[in-house]
Scaffold this motif. Structure first.
Motif, short mmCIF file in Angstrom:
data_model
loop_
_atom_site.label_atom_id
_atom_site.label_comp_id
_atom_site.label_asym_id
_atom_site.label_seq_id
_atom_site.Cartn_x
_atom_site.Cartn_y
_atom_site.Cartn_z
N ARG A 1 -0.04 -10.81 2.19
CA ARG A 1 -0.33 -12.24 2.00
C ARG A 1 -0.42 -12.96 3.33
NH1 ARG A 1 3.84 -13.26 -3.11
NH2 ARG A 1 2.54 -12.21 -4.71
N ALA A 2 0.48 -12.63 4.25
CA ALA A 2 0.49 -13.31 5.54
C ALA A 2 -0.72 -12.95 6.39
CB ALA A 2 1.77 -12.97 6.30
N LEU A 3 -1.17 -11.70 6.29
CA LEU A 3 -2.25 -11.21 7.13
C LEU A 3 -3.61 -11.23 6.43
CD1 LEU A 3 -0.39 -8.13 8.66
CD2 LEU A 3 -0.66 -10.40 9.69
N SER A 4 -3.59 -11.55 5.14
CA SER A 4 -4.83 -11.59 4.34
C SER A 4 -5.59 -10.27 4.43
CB SER A 4 -5.72 -12.75 4.79
OG SER A 4 -5.07 -13.98 4.61
N THR A 5 -4.90 -9.19 4.19
CA THR A 5 -5.51 -7.88 4.27
C THR A 5 -4.78 -6.92 3.35
OG1 THR A 5 -6.26 -6.15 5.80
CG2 THR A 5 -4.06 -7.05 6.17
N ILE A 6 -5.38 -5.76 3.11
CA ILE A 6 -4.67 -4.68 2.43
C ILE A 6 -3.62 -4.13 3.40
CG2 ILE A 6 -4.87 -2.39 1.39
CD1 ILE A 6 -6.29 -4.45 -0.27
N VAL A 7 -2.43 -3.88 2.91
CA VAL A 7 -1.36 -3.33 3.74
C VAL A 7 -0.86 -2.02 3.13
CG1 VAL A 7 1.02 -3.65 4.54
CG2 VAL A 7 -0.63 -5.51 4.75
N VAL A 8 -0.72 -1.03 3.97
CA VAL A 8 -0.13 0.25 3.58
C VAL A 8 1.11 0.47 4.44
CG1 VAL A 8 -0.41 2.76 3.55
CG2 VAL A 8 -2.34 1.29 2.91
N ILE A 9 2.24 0.71 3.79
CA ILE A 9 3.46 1.12 4.48
C ILE A 9 3.77 2.54 4.06
CG2 ILE A 9 5.94 0.77 4.74
CD1 ILE A 9 5.53 -2.19 4.41
N THR A 10 3.87 3.43 5.04
CA THR A 10 4.13 4.82 4.73
C THR A 10 5.58 5.17 5.01
OG1 THR A 10 3.20 5.34 6.91
CG2 THR A 10 1.79 5.67 5.00
N GLY A 11 6.10 6.09 4.23
CA GLY A 11 7.49 6.52 4.33
C GLY A 11 7.75 7.60 3.31
N LYS A 12 8.98 7.67 2.80
CA LYS A 12 9.28 8.65 1.76
C LYS A 12 8.38 8.43 0.55
CE LYS A 12 14.07 9.49 3.13
NZ LYS A 12 15.50 9.42 2.74
N GLU A 13 8.13 7.18 0.25
CA GLU A 13 7.10 6.79 -0.69
C GLU A 13 6.13 5.89 0.06
OE1 GLU A 13 8.40 6.57 -5.35
OE2 GLU A 13 8.81 4.83 -4.09
N ASP A 14 4.85 6.06 -0.19
CA ASP A 14 3.86 5.19 0.43
C ASP A 14 3.57 4.01 -0.49
OD1 ASP A 14 3.67 7.06 2.47
OD2 ASP A 14 2.02 8.13 1.49
N VAL A 15 3.37 2.85 0.11
CA VAL A 15 3.08 1.63 -0.65
C VAL A 15 1.75 1.08 -0.18
CG1 VAL A 15 3.83 -0.71 -1.21
CG2 VAL A 15 5.54 1.08 -0.84
N ILE A 16 0.91 0.66 -1.13
CA ILE A 16 -0.32 -0.03 -0.80
C ILE A 16 -0.43 -1.27 -1.67
CG2 ILE A 16 -1.66 1.46 -2.38
CD1 ILE A 16 -4.07 0.98 -0.48
N THR A 17 -0.84 -2.38 -1.07
CA THR A 17 -0.92 -3.62 -1.83
C THR A 17 -1.98 -4.53 -1.24
OG1 THR A 17 0.32 -5.57 -2.58
CG2 THR A 17 0.89 -4.70 -0.41
N ASP A 18 -2.54 -5.36 -2.11
CA ASP A 18 -3.46 -6.42 -1.67
C ASP A 18 -2.76 -7.77 -1.66
OD1 ASP A 18 -3.16 -6.87 -4.38
OD2 ASP A 18 -5.29 -6.66 -4.86
N GLY A 19 -1.45 -7.76 -1.84
CA GLY A 19 -0.68 -8.99 -1.90
C GLY A 19 -0.45 -9.48 -3.31
N SER A 20 -1.15 -8.87 -4.25
CA SER A 20 -1.00 -9.23 -5.66
C SER A 20 -0.41 -8.06 -6.44
CB SER A 20 -2.36 -9.63 -6.25
OG SER A 20 -2.25 -9.91 -7.63
N SER A 21 -1.14 -6.95 -6.49
CA SER A 21 -0.63 -5.74 -7.13
C SER A 21 -0.26 -4.72 -6.06
CB SER A 21 -1.67 -5.16 -8.08
OG SER A 21 -2.85 -4.81 -7.37
N ALA A 22 0.72 -3.90 -6.40
CA ALA A 22 1.18 -2.88 -5.46
C ALA A 22 1.26 -1.53 -6.16
CB ALA A 22 2.56 -3.25 -4.90
N ARG A 23 0.96 -0.49 -5.41
CA ARG A 23 1.06 0.87 -5.93
C ARG A 23 1.94 1.68 -5.00
NH1 ARG A 23 -5.45 1.64 -7.03
NH2 ARG A 23 -5.59 0.20 -8.80
N MET A 24 2.74 2.56 -5.58
CA MET A 24 3.60 3.45 -4.82
C MET A 24 3.15 4.87 -5.06
SD MET A 24 6.70 1.16 -6.04
CE MET A 24 5.46 0.47 -7.15
N ILE A 25 2.86 5.58 -3.98
CA ILE A 25 2.37 6.96 -4.06
C ILE A 25 3.49 7.88 -3.62
CG2 ILE A 25 0.73 8.63 -3.14
CD1 ILE A 25 -0.13 4.93 -3.27
N CYS A 26 3.87 8.79 -4.48
CA CYS A 26 4.96 9.72 -4.21
C CYS A 26 4.40 11.13 -4.11
CB CYS A 26 6.00 9.64 -5.32
SG CYS A 26 7.45 10.69 -5.04
N GLY A 27 4.65 11.77 -2.99
CA GLY A 27 4.15 13.13 -2.79
C GLY A 27 4.40 13.54 -1.35
N GLY A 28 3.55 14.38 -0.83
CA GLY A 28 3.68 14.77 0.57
C GLY A 28 4.88 15.64 0.83
#
Length: 280
Positions: free
Chosen positions: A161-188
């Motif tokens: 929301r602050a950057l007005s962009t899609i944001v991906v945070i990677t870690g034990k679970e990866d998170v991707i969001t457009d500031g409205s909906s978010a998805r968590m990807i588990c794997g790797g």
């Protein structure tokens, strides 16, 4: 096959068929690994840094990836030139703010790029993303400190929301969001943290998917899911052999990805609800 698996698989087919050109302005530590990884995936990498040509290269690329891992002022200027050219020609620009928060120059360079270039997607660890929006977060060199993964979703949404962009945070679970909906990807697999450039290559892989799909939430989900699947499969093949063997097997698995590769290796959750039944 679930709906999200079908959508992601269709994008992998697009990557394979279109061989998108990904213009990487990345760091000297990871150039070779990034190029090999993109070739394995089915994309076409180019590394161009000279101020005299970056604008021309960016406008013909499918995506431009800006990675500040080994930065200097001249390179940042060239990145902005490339990013602005990409903006003018409708080419998505991805930013990997490596080590943002570790030094003032590094943080300010990332913020300058964000202020002068329209960034389509930011991918970083939790500490890097937090520093982009002025939040304190432990960082050691270019690596994030430990933090609960449950906090990453909220952080990613705030940053998007602050950057007005899609944001991906990677870690034990990866998170991707457009500031409205978010998805968590588990794997790797945790071995990814033992291979220099694994995160940098991931950003470029996301660029390959962004080059073939304008819905960047979907493109990012596909990139994260297939990257995780390749890592999971590589780890299974090289159990107890160490990160060197894993790195080679990982490149092999990127090259062998197919529409059924996600099954049993990756799961995706949205808004706290499981949407696929894969395993970690």
């Amino acid at each position: 096959m679930s709906t999200w698996e079908k959508d992601c698989s269709e994008l992998l087919t697009k990557v394979h068929s279109s061989n998108p050109l990904v213009h990487n302005m990345t760091n000297v530590v990871v150039t070779n690994f990034t190029a090999n990884g993109l070739y394995a995936l089915g994309a076409s990498p180019v590394m161009a840094y000279a101020p005299e040509e970056v604008a021309d290269m960016a406008k013909i690329a499918g995506a431009v990836v800006l990675n500040i891992g080994t930065l200097n002022r001249e390179l940042v200027d060239a990145m902005i030139t490339a990013g602005q050219s990409a903006n003018e020609h409708g080419v998505p620009v991805l930013l990997d703010p490596v080590g943002a928060g570790a030094t003032h120059f590094r943080t300010e360079s990332a913020l300058r790029i964000l202020s002068e270039v329209k960034i389509s997607l930011v991918r970083g660890n939790a500490a890097e993303v937090a520093h982009l929006i002025g939040e304190a977060h432990e960082i050691k060199g270019v690596d994030a400190g430990d933090s609960p993964s449950s906090n990453h979703v909220d952080l990613a949404i705030r940053a998007a929301r602050a950057l007005s962009t899609i944001v991906v945070i990677t870690g034990k679970e990866d998170v991707i969001t457009d500031g409205s909906s978010a998805r968590m990807i588990c794997g790797g697999d945790a071995l990814l943290t033992k291979v220099t450039g694994a995160g940098c290559l991931l950003t470029s892989v996301l660029g390959a998917f962004a080059a073939v799909e304008s819905n960047l939430l979907l493109a990012g989900t596909a990139g994260l899911a297939f990257y995780s699947a390749a890592a999971s499969r590589a780890a299974a093949r090289t159990a107890d052999l160490g990160p060197g063997s894993f790195q080679i097997a990982f490149l092999d698995e990127l090259a062998q990805l197919h529409t059924g590769s996600l099954m049993g290796h990756v799961s995706v959750r949205e808004s706290g609800t499981t949407t696929a039944g894969g395993t970690r």
